[in-house]
Design a protein around this motif. Structure first.
Motif, short mmCIF file in Angstrom:
data_model
loop_
_atom_site.label_atom_id
_atom_site.label_comp_id
_atom_site.label_asym_id
_atom_site.label_seq_id
_atom_site.Cartn_x
_atom_site.Cartn_y
_atom_site.Cartn_z
N UNK A 197 0.85 -1.18 0.00
CA UNK A 197 0.00 0.00 0.00
C UNK A 197 0.88 1.23 0.00
N UNK A 198 0.68 2.10 -1.00
CA UNK A 198 1.51 3.30 -1.09
C UNK A 198 0.87 4.41 -0.29
N UNK A 199 -0.39 4.61 -0.53
CA UNK A 199 -1.02 5.78 0.07
C UNK A 199 -2.52 5.60 0.05
N UNK A 200 -3.17 5.89 1.09
CA UNK A 200 -4.63 5.84 0.99
C UNK A 200 -5.13 6.95 0.09
N UNK B 27 4.26 8.37 1.93
CA UNK B 27 3.19 7.37 1.94
C UNK B 27 3.63 6.07 2.56
N UNK B 28 4.83 5.62 2.15
CA UNK B 28 5.36 4.37 2.71
C UNK B 28 5.57 4.51 4.22
N UNK B 30 4.02 6.52 6.28
CA UNK B 30 2.72 6.52 6.97
C UNK B 30 2.20 5.09 7.11
N UNK B 31 2.33 4.33 6.05
CA UNK B 31 1.85 2.94 6.11
C UNK B 31 2.60 2.14 7.16
#
Lengths: 571, 118
Positions: A197-200, B27-28, B30-31
């Protein structure tokens, strides 16, 4: 003079070919970007995006002090992908060691021609970690919310339980399902080439809200005391079961509701519905002599009787409609107060006859018998109070002594509370408020008066008579040192399922009362079903009342008014 | 002039590429933090279940009677007292009360017995 270029023709051809190549690339680009743009964009989106359904956790259930009684925790569920398994037998053996499930059962699942099979759902977190360490191909785990009841069997019949998919199936879990269930939400995730998952989609996406929290009126400590004392009494009398309810008479709030035998809502597999049914409100029984209190209330209110009115008790034997009513103690002339205190069947029958069918029926209904109390729990029964037109010639006398009438334990304690609180019939309730996952109160429940069957004066007079039951009558074992107790014993014969007639061996012993009599804080009903040996309510149920009150009163900070002698220390 | 425009254009392009790269990197990150949060939440929930089970009245009562040999007070053993702020604290007689635990007389003077537990 110009020289002729010998490669001109070749260059033109090369340029032409290049141009054609560019044209082809441009054409392909045009085709992809313009002509097929819509379809290809959709396909890319499908590959990059993943839509998953996320559900907020189920809300917790807490007692009045904020102690958790039902909470949620994410635990691993184990699944298999049969198509990707090369050696299902070996994998099944490895899984069996960790999950403590038979290997042949797992192997059977893994040999199915399916793309996905559950092997074990909601397993222990430690088992999940062991499986991760094994790292078996074709076997994976996902997290699922599992319901935990950390206090085990405590309050199980009220809490109920939730099913494997987190849906409430019984008790509070079922009644408040719409509040407890977490919000469902579709979440779009963007994935990279490796599937991570890269980004929501959008940073401002909120996680779905968890379910609401339910706060009960139940007090964990009083519940424990009630269950302990009831279980001990049921075990000591080798009874089939028992029920005890503790209510706040002024509000109708239930402080404890115990059923014996108990069950553990963490392990409901294999337990019959009969075991988890909340018999305090689903089952009606013939109450026996406890019903005399309410006939007495009607007689006092209607001024048919006064505490000092003399009643002839026929020396323990009276014929009504060709049947005989007996008293366990032969008496001649006794006062109306003694009718209740000695639990005279003949005196109660005569009281009801003096009252008349219509008035007796009206008061029984006014006390809430024959209708649901509307408690906020599922499965409540209305009990059975026949209308006078359906009564036989003996019905009035029978009803006065608690036969030909079906009441629930909850109706009984609610009606006793009406005597305790000055005549107000309250609506019983177990949920005090519902809070959002952020702690905001979304619904609040408080005392609700249903009606007033008797006046404060009648309630006061009746309380005095009921105190006599404990000081001079059949309920002496309910006496709590330092407190005035008002109550009534009951010993009811059960219908023998073989003969259809009243059994001479199967009884229900009960005690209904409240304490302190002058300012009631607790109304308690105790019912012991089919005790062996001694079956009298005053013997099997009254001591349970005393033991519950003895422990619950100090816990609530209620002090006795008995004189205190202090031994002053001298130095 | 043209050269400046080209340089600015290339710089803007690089800035855009750098920004995209940073967004993906964030993004990575945050995940990863989300995964860590889930692990910590599971740990918290597990501890919560454990604390609730350990504080169950039945377990406490069993531990009190079996391990600590405690028993419920017998009738008359518990006396409730009420504070009496209206009664002045008695003057302490140091010679008479030299063996008295500190504050004992103060409590007796200021509190009234109001009731006896059953």
């Amino acid at each position: 003079m110009t020289t002729k270029d010998p490669y001109r023709g070749r260059r033109i051809v090369a340029a032409f070919l290049l141009m054609m190549g560019f044209v082809l690339v441009l054409f392909r680009l045009f085709s992809l970007q313009v002509l097929q743009a819509e379809e290809l964009t959709a396909r890319a989106d499908r590959q990059h995006r993943k839509t998953v359904t996320v559900e907020g956790g189920r809300g917790g259930i807490y007692d009045r002090q904020g102690n958790p009684l039902a909470i949620n925790m994410d635990v691993p569920s184990v699944f298999g992908v049969p198509a990707s398994l090369e050696n299902p037998s070996g994998v099944a053996r490895d899984l069996a060691r960790v999950l403590h499930i038979r290997a042949d059962e797992i192997e059977k699942k893994l040999k199915q021609e399916r793309s996905f099979v559950w092997i074990a759902r909601k397993v222990d977190p430690e088992q999940g970690r062991s499986l991760e360490r094994l790292s078996l191909d074709g076997i994976g785990t996902v997290l699922e919310g599992r319901r935990f009841y950390p206090k085990g069997p405590l309050l199980a019949h009220v809490l109920g339980f939730a099913g494997m998919d987190g849906q409430g199936l019984e008790g509070i879990e079922r009644r408040y399902e719409s509040y407890l269930r977490g919000e469902k939400q579709l979440v779009v995730l963007q994935r990279d080439a490796l599937g991570r998952t890269v980004f929501p989609k959008g940073l401002n996406e909120q996680a779905p809200a968890a379910g609401h929290t339910i706060m009960l009126t139940i007090d964990e400590v009083i519940q424990y005391i009630t269950e302990k004392e009831l279980d001990e009494a049921v075990a000591a009398s080798k009874a089939k079961g028992g029920i005890a309810i503790v209510m706040e008479p002024r509000t109708g709030a239930i402080l404890a509701l115990a059923i014996s035998p108990k069950f553990d809502p963490n392990i409901v597999k294999g337990i019959s519905a009969d075991r988890w049914r909340n018999r305090a409100l689903t089952d009606a029984y013939e109450p026996g002599s406890t019903m005399k209190v309410f006939i007495a209330a009607a007689a006092l209110e209607e001024k048919v009787m006064e505490p000092g009115t003399m009643v002839y008790a026929e020396n323990g034997r009276m014929t009504v409609a060709n049947t005989v009513i007996h008293d366990h103690e032969k008496s001649g002339w006794i006062t109306f107060a003694q009718v209740i205190q000695k639990s005279s069947n003949i005196g109660a029958a005569k009281t009801a006859m003096a009252l008349g069918e219509e008035r007796a029926y009206r008061y029984l209904r006014a006390f809430g018998f024959g209708e649901r109390t509307e408690i906020d729990l599922p499965g409540e029964a209305a009990g059975l109070v026949k209308e006078p037109r359906d009564w036989g010639r003996r019905s009035l006398a029978s009803i006065a002594i608690g036969q030909e009438i079906g009441v629930t334990a909850l109706q009984l304690v609610t009606a006793a509370s009406a005597v305790a609180n000055g005549g107000w019939l309250m609506k019983p309730y177990v949920v005090s408020d519902i809070r959002s996952s952020q702690g905001q109160v979304v619904a609040q429940f408080g005392p609700q008066v249903r009606r007033r069957p008797i006046s404060a004066e009648t309630a006061r007079t009746l309380t005095g008579i009921m105190e006599g039951v404990v000081t001079n009558g059949t309920g002496s074992r309910a006496a709590v040192s330092g407190f005035r107790v008002a109550g009534k014993t009951g010993t009811a014969q059960k219908i023998d399922p073989q003969t259809g007639a009243y059994s001479s061996t199967l009884f229900v012993g009960s005690f209904t009362g409240f304490v302190p009599a002058e300012d009631p804080r607790l109304a308690i009903v105790v019912i012991v079903d089919e005790p062996h040996a001694e079956a009298w309510g005053g013997v099997v149920a009254a001591p349970v009342f005393r033991k519950i009150a003895e422990q619950a009163l100090p816990y609530l900070g209620v002090s006795s008014r008995a004189p205190v002698r202090l031994a002053m220390a001298s130095y | 002039m043209k050269a400046v425009a080209v340089i600015v254009g290339v710089a803007l392009l690089l800035l855009y590429v750098w920004e995209r790269n940073e967004i993906v990197r964030a993004g990575y990150h945050i995940e990863r933090l989300k995964e860590k949060k889930v692990v910590l939440q599971r740990e918290r929930d597990g501890l919560r279940v454990k604390v609730s089970a350990l504080t169950a009245p039945e377990r406490i009562a069993r531990a009190a009677s079996e391990k600590l040999e405690m028993m419920p007070p017998r009738p008359g053993q518990v006396v409730l007292v009420r504070a009496r702020p209206d009664i002045p604290v008695q003057a302490e007689d140091k010679d008479k009360d030299k063996d008295r635990p500190a504050g004992a007389e103060l409590r007796l003077a200021k509190y009234d017995a109001v009731g006896k537990m059953p």
